[in-house]
Design a protein around this motif. Sequence first.
Motif, PDB file in Angstrom:
ATOM      1  N   HIS A 441       0.825  -1.206   0.000  1.00  0.00           N
ATOM      2  CA  HIS A 441       0.000   0.000   0.000  1.00  0.00           C
ATOM      3  C   HIS A 441       0.867   1.268   0.000  1.00  0.00           C
ATOM      4  O   HIS A 441       1.759   1.407   0.821  1.00  0.00           O
ATOM      5  CB  HIS A 441      -0.876  -0.046   1.250  1.00  0.00           C
ATOM      6  CG  HIS A 441      -1.730   1.154   1.427  1.00  0.00           C
ATOM      7  ND1 HIS A 441      -2.759   1.446   0.567  1.00  0.00           N
ATOM      8  CD2 HIS A 441      -1.699   2.138   2.344  1.00  0.00           C
ATOM      9  CE1 HIS A 441      -3.342   2.565   0.970  1.00  0.00           C
ATOM     10  NE2 HIS A 441      -2.709   3.005   2.044  1.00  0.00           N
ATOM     11  N   ASN A 473       3.431   1.220   5.932  1.00  0.00           N
ATOM     12  CA  ASN A 473       3.349  -0.206   6.265  1.00  0.00           C
ATOM     13  C   ASN A 473       4.227  -0.647   7.428  1.00  0.00           C
ATOM     14  O   ASN A 473       4.100  -1.773   7.902  1.00  0.00           O
ATOM     15  CB  ASN A 473       3.711  -1.059   5.038  1.00  0.00           C
ATOM     16  CG  ASN A 473       2.699  -0.906   3.924  1.00  0.00           C
ATOM     17  OD1 ASN A 473       1.652  -1.545   3.949  1.00  0.00           O
ATOM     18  ND2 ASN A 473       2.981  -0.040   2.968  1.00  0.00           N
ATOM     19  N   SER A 516       1.920  -6.625   6.273  1.00  0.00           N
ATOM     20  CA  SER A 516       1.560  -5.294   5.767  1.00  0.00           C
ATOM     21  C   SER A 516       0.162  -5.266   5.156  1.00  0.00           C
ATOM     22  O   SER A 516      -0.385  -4.202   4.914  1.00  0.00           O
ATOM     23  CB  SER A 516       2.556  -4.838   4.691  1.00  0.00           C
ATOM     24  OG  SER A 516       3.783  -4.573   5.277  1.00  0.00           O
ATOM     25  N   HIS A 520      -6.270  -2.410  10.260  1.00  0.00           N
ATOM     26  CA  HIS A 520      -6.389  -2.129  11.689  1.00  0.00           C
ATOM     27  C   HIS A 520      -7.835  -2.220  12.189  1.00  0.00           C
ATOM     28  O   HIS A 520      -8.766  -1.859  11.468  1.00  0.00           O
ATOM     29  CB  HIS A 520      -5.863  -0.718  11.976  1.00  0.00           C
ATOM     30  CG  HIS A 520      -6.340  -0.178  13.286  1.00  0.00           C
ATOM     31  ND1 HIS A 520      -5.629  -0.338  14.448  1.00  0.00           N
ATOM     32  CD2 HIS A 520      -7.478   0.480  13.621  1.00  0.00           C
ATOM     33  CE1 HIS A 520      -6.303   0.214  15.450  1.00  0.00           C
ATOM     34  NE2 HIS A 520      -7.431   0.727  14.976  1.00  0.00           N
ATOM     35  N   TYR A 553      -2.953  -1.399  15.182  1.00  0.00           N
ATOM     36  CA  TYR A 553      -1.708  -0.735  14.784  1.00  0.00           C
ATOM     37  C   TYR A 553      -1.053  -0.066  15.977  1.00  0.00           C
ATOM     38  O   TYR A 553       0.147  -0.004  16.093  1.00  0.00           O
ATOM     39  CB  TYR A 553      -1.971   0.340  13.718  1.00  0.00           C
ATOM     40  CG  TYR A 553      -2.279  -0.201  12.339  1.00  0.00           C
ATOM     41  CD1 TYR A 553      -2.195  -1.549  12.046  1.00  0.00           C
ATOM     42  CD2 TYR A 553      -2.650   0.652  11.324  1.00  0.00           C
ATOM     43  CE1 TYR A 553      -2.487  -2.024  10.778  1.00  0.00           C
ATOM     44  CE2 TYR A 553      -2.944   0.194  10.054  1.00  0.00           C
ATOM     45  CZ  TYR A 553      -2.874  -1.151   9.786  1.00  0.00           C
ATOM     46  OH  TYR A 553      -3.160  -1.622   8.532  1.00  0.00           O
TER      47      TYR A 553
HETATM   48  C1  LIG Z   1      -0.576  -1.575   6.193  1.00  0.00           C
HETATM   49  S1  LIG Z   1      -1.758  -1.090   5.025  1.00  0.00           S
HETATM   50  C2  LIG Z   1      -2.954  -2.346   5.131  1.00  0.00           C
HETATM   51  C3  LIG Z   1      -3.238  -2.977   3.777  1.00  0.00           C
HETATM   52  C4  LIG Z   1      -3.937  -2.091   2.812  1.00  0.00           C
HETATM   53  N1  LIG Z   1      -5.369  -2.035   3.105  1.00  0.00           N
HETATM   54  C5  LIG Z   1      -3.719  -2.531   1.367  1.00  0.00           C
HETATM   55  O1  LIG Z   1      -4.643  -2.421   0.572  1.00  0.00           O
HETATM   56  O2  LIG Z   1      -2.601  -2.943   1.031  1.00  0.00           O
HETATM   57  C6  LIG Z   1      -2.427   0.275   5.894  1.00  0.00           C
HETATM   58  C7  LIG Z   1      -3.451   1.064   5.120  1.00  0.00           C
HETATM   59  O3  LIG Z   1      -4.669   0.345   5.009  1.00  0.00           O
HETATM   60  C8  LIG Z   1      -5.783   1.196   5.220  1.00  0.00           C
HETATM   61  N2  LIG Z   1      -6.458   0.802   6.482  1.00  0.00           N
HETATM   62  C9  LIG Z   1      -6.012  -0.040   7.415  1.00  0.00           C
HETATM   63  N3  LIG Z   1      -6.907  -0.195   8.410  1.00  0.00           N
HETATM   64  C10 LIG Z   1      -7.958   0.579   8.100  1.00  0.00           C
HETATM   65  C11 LIG Z   1      -9.202   0.860   8.735  1.00  0.00           C
HETATM   66  N4  LIG Z   1      -9.545   0.304   9.901  1.00  0.00           N
HETATM   67  N5  LIG Z   1     -10.030   1.723   8.120  1.00  0.00           N
HETATM   68  C12 LIG Z   1      -9.708   2.308   6.941  1.00  0.00           C
HETATM   69  N6  LIG Z   1      -8.552   2.079   6.286  1.00  0.00           N
HETATM   70  C13 LIG Z   1      -7.670   1.228   6.852  1.00  0.00           C
HETATM   71  C14 LIG Z   1      -5.226   2.594   5.367  1.00  0.00           C
HETATM   72  O4  LIG Z   1      -5.223   3.173   4.094  1.00  0.00           O
HETATM   73  C15 LIG Z   1      -3.805   2.348   5.819  1.00  0.00           C
HETATM   74  O5  LIG Z   1      -2.917   3.388   5.478  1.00  0.00           O
END
Ligand SMILES: C[S@@+](CC[C@H](N)C(=O)[O-])C[C@H]1O[C@@H](n2cnc3c(N)ncnc32)[C@H](O)[C@@H]1O
Length: 745
Positions: A441, A473, A516, A520, A553
């Motif tokens: 991401h 990430n 990653s 959350h 997170y």
């Molecule tokens: C480590 S990445 C997780 C994987 C990501 N969703 C992907 O498509 O690769 C972290 C990003 O996922 C999204 N994200 C994670 N948890 C979320 C939540 N509870 N609500 C909305 N967006 C979330 C946010 O954009 C965040 O910056």
Amino acid sequence: MDDFLKYRTYFAVGGLEKVLLEKRKHLLDAKATKGKPILANTSGNDLVSCFMEHHLDSGTRSVLCQYSFETTPYEPCLKPVNELRKIEICQLRSSTHHRGSFLVLRLISPVDETRSLLAVAEDEDERAILIQIFNPAEALANRQIEMFSPIAIKEPLVQLVAWGEMGIRVDHPSDLICLSRYDENLPLVWKRGKPGRNNKLIDKWKSEGNKLYKAGQYVHSIDCYSKALEMASSRSESQTLRFNRAQAFHKLGKLDAVVLELENISAEMGPYEDALYRKSRALYDLGRFRESSDLVAFCCKKYPNNARTRKLLRDSINRCVEERSGRYLFKEMQDNVDKGIPRLEHATYIGNVEVRKTKSCGRGLFTTAKVKAGDLLLCEKAFGYIHSLQDAHGNNIYSHGYWIGLDYARALPTARMELALQVIRELGCRPSSIAQLMDLHAGPYKSAVSLSQGRGERPIIDSFFLHKIVSLNMLVSHVSTRNVQMRRSESSMHLEDESEFAEAHRGPCGLWRLASYVNHSCEFNTQHSFIGDMLILWASKDLPPDMEITIRYRERNNDCSKINYFKDRGFSCTCDICISIASTSDATLAKRARLVKEIRAFFQNPKERNPEQVREKIIALQKTYSKPAIAVPRFSLLEVKFALARIFDKGHLPINAAEVALECFQICGYLISGGKIEEPMAPEPGPILIRRWGMMDFKLVQCWMILSRSYRLKAPSLVAPARKYAKLFYRICVGEDETFSQTFS
Ligand SMILES: C[S@@+](CC[C@H](N)C(=O)[O-])C[C@H]1O[C@@H](n2cnc3c(N)ncnc32)[C@H](O)[C@@H]1O
């Protein structure tokens, strides 16, 4: 102007505001001279003296403040050097990106490596310029850049660098090419004479390569072996040269290149056994354990007396077992971490999970089968891991640092930048991983570079893109979650403020590729923990197949404030807990916070404890919640009740201790049947069972221990089941249960 200095809390160092404003003035001046020729009359000597004064005059680098000028992200050069036009320093223009051209320079100063790589370089006409290379991980690791090194800079960007001079700024590792001393682009005066000009040319290149290899100049030795390879006429000749080249790649840590070089090892290759070992070792270091163990097994059969080969075989087999079964020697891992070895040599295990699209959070990780609480879902080796922010001499790495743009000055995110640097270096060594890493991401940031683009030369990595990936990430970790939990639980006897505690113990950070993809939720259903650079993810609830798994997170320490915004990640949490807090009035939240503070004060002063008053305040605290605990866990109440259970436990009041410990589970949303101590107790009390899983918390491990102590006196048949649950919760919370007995002996 006010905005420029808005992060005033960082300006603790005397006189810093003045310096930052001065730097901003440099930026404004630079804007005014955009497009003008840069060099009026700078001589190499003047620039080197200036450079020495600014950068190499202090033995106290760690306390120096580092300033860097911010730049708008730009794309790396996508063309090989031979498709670019050569230019000289005198043709450079201020604040301009010189697309379509390249410069050949050589360094005429020592190299300052404090954060970025900074040096003075000259061109063929002895005109000098400062160069600042960001993300220099590869060049530094390979010792490719030192005084008098010739380099080429593709599509040079002229901007403010260093202390405020116009110079060349390089952000993408692939825009910098370390030239060999025989390179055809080098001016004649810098060239080292080519080895010999007779029919023995191939031997000359080879022996020059060997000489450079012995001198530790591996990059240049590779160039010489490559020249010799171009002339090789027999298979055995080219096999030997390939082996030599593989050795040099090995020294540089270029694992992909070693494997490629030794693709077809044959018995005619001079040191056959050595070649087999090196390839197996490179495969092992790349995490290709199955291939490594097959090759090394073959090698062991052929050369059974070689101890190092036998050890590699044992190690590869162990890694294959870990990868396949998820069985690890966790106790040994904890011991190694305690001995100060945070980087562990283990394989990644992937349980019943896979990446899929979610409805509203991009991609996520989902279960592929039914999972029980306490099942291992992932045990992943970090791709990049920063364990300490100190250099080899124990100095903090640039403890003060600022990015300066026209509109703001902001503190450097030290750990994140170090991690990104390490990941860039790692990708240089294993370009086969680029595609996987670049898939992570990156928010709205779009890169024009398609994965491992780049013809002929090195793979191209857009470092701005990579920094974004790392920042979105990375996970802040602990060297050992177990040790942190234990320290925390010792202090929570006095109900220490958990958020302060978390801050003080903020430890290392890392990038775990598969983890990653996990999104959350404050209502997480899996718990992640760390042993060194291994991330371990256990299911903390029973889960059906096709369920999205989530982690927390950052820890939610209380439910007294409405903050649910993850500024660094660009999203707000919308779980039931966050929604419930958001719909609670500010007055109720303030009351909750006040009550928690007052109850803490009671607990901290045993002499002044008035049980009746404490009871009233706890009832008042309970009333600040509107939703039932089964639907929304209650963080503040858990903290208070847990402390109370401990007080009863220490005070040898088993019935009260057990009652409050069981309430702690309810507060976290668990449904537990049995386990109540009644007077008189039935001779054969029914079993104690978790009917519904709730929120996981290390305090609950201790609640099970309190229960088991209470049962020892009042219901001995329940001691074993309570300890069994304690062990299971311990495993989920700290990542393993092999140290459980030792911890609670
Ligand atoms: C480590 S990445 C997780 C994987 C990501 N969703 C992907 O498509 O690769 C972290 C990003 O996922 C999204 N994200 C994670 N948890 C979320 C939540 N509870 N609500 C909305 N967006 C979330 C946010 O954009 C965040 O910056």
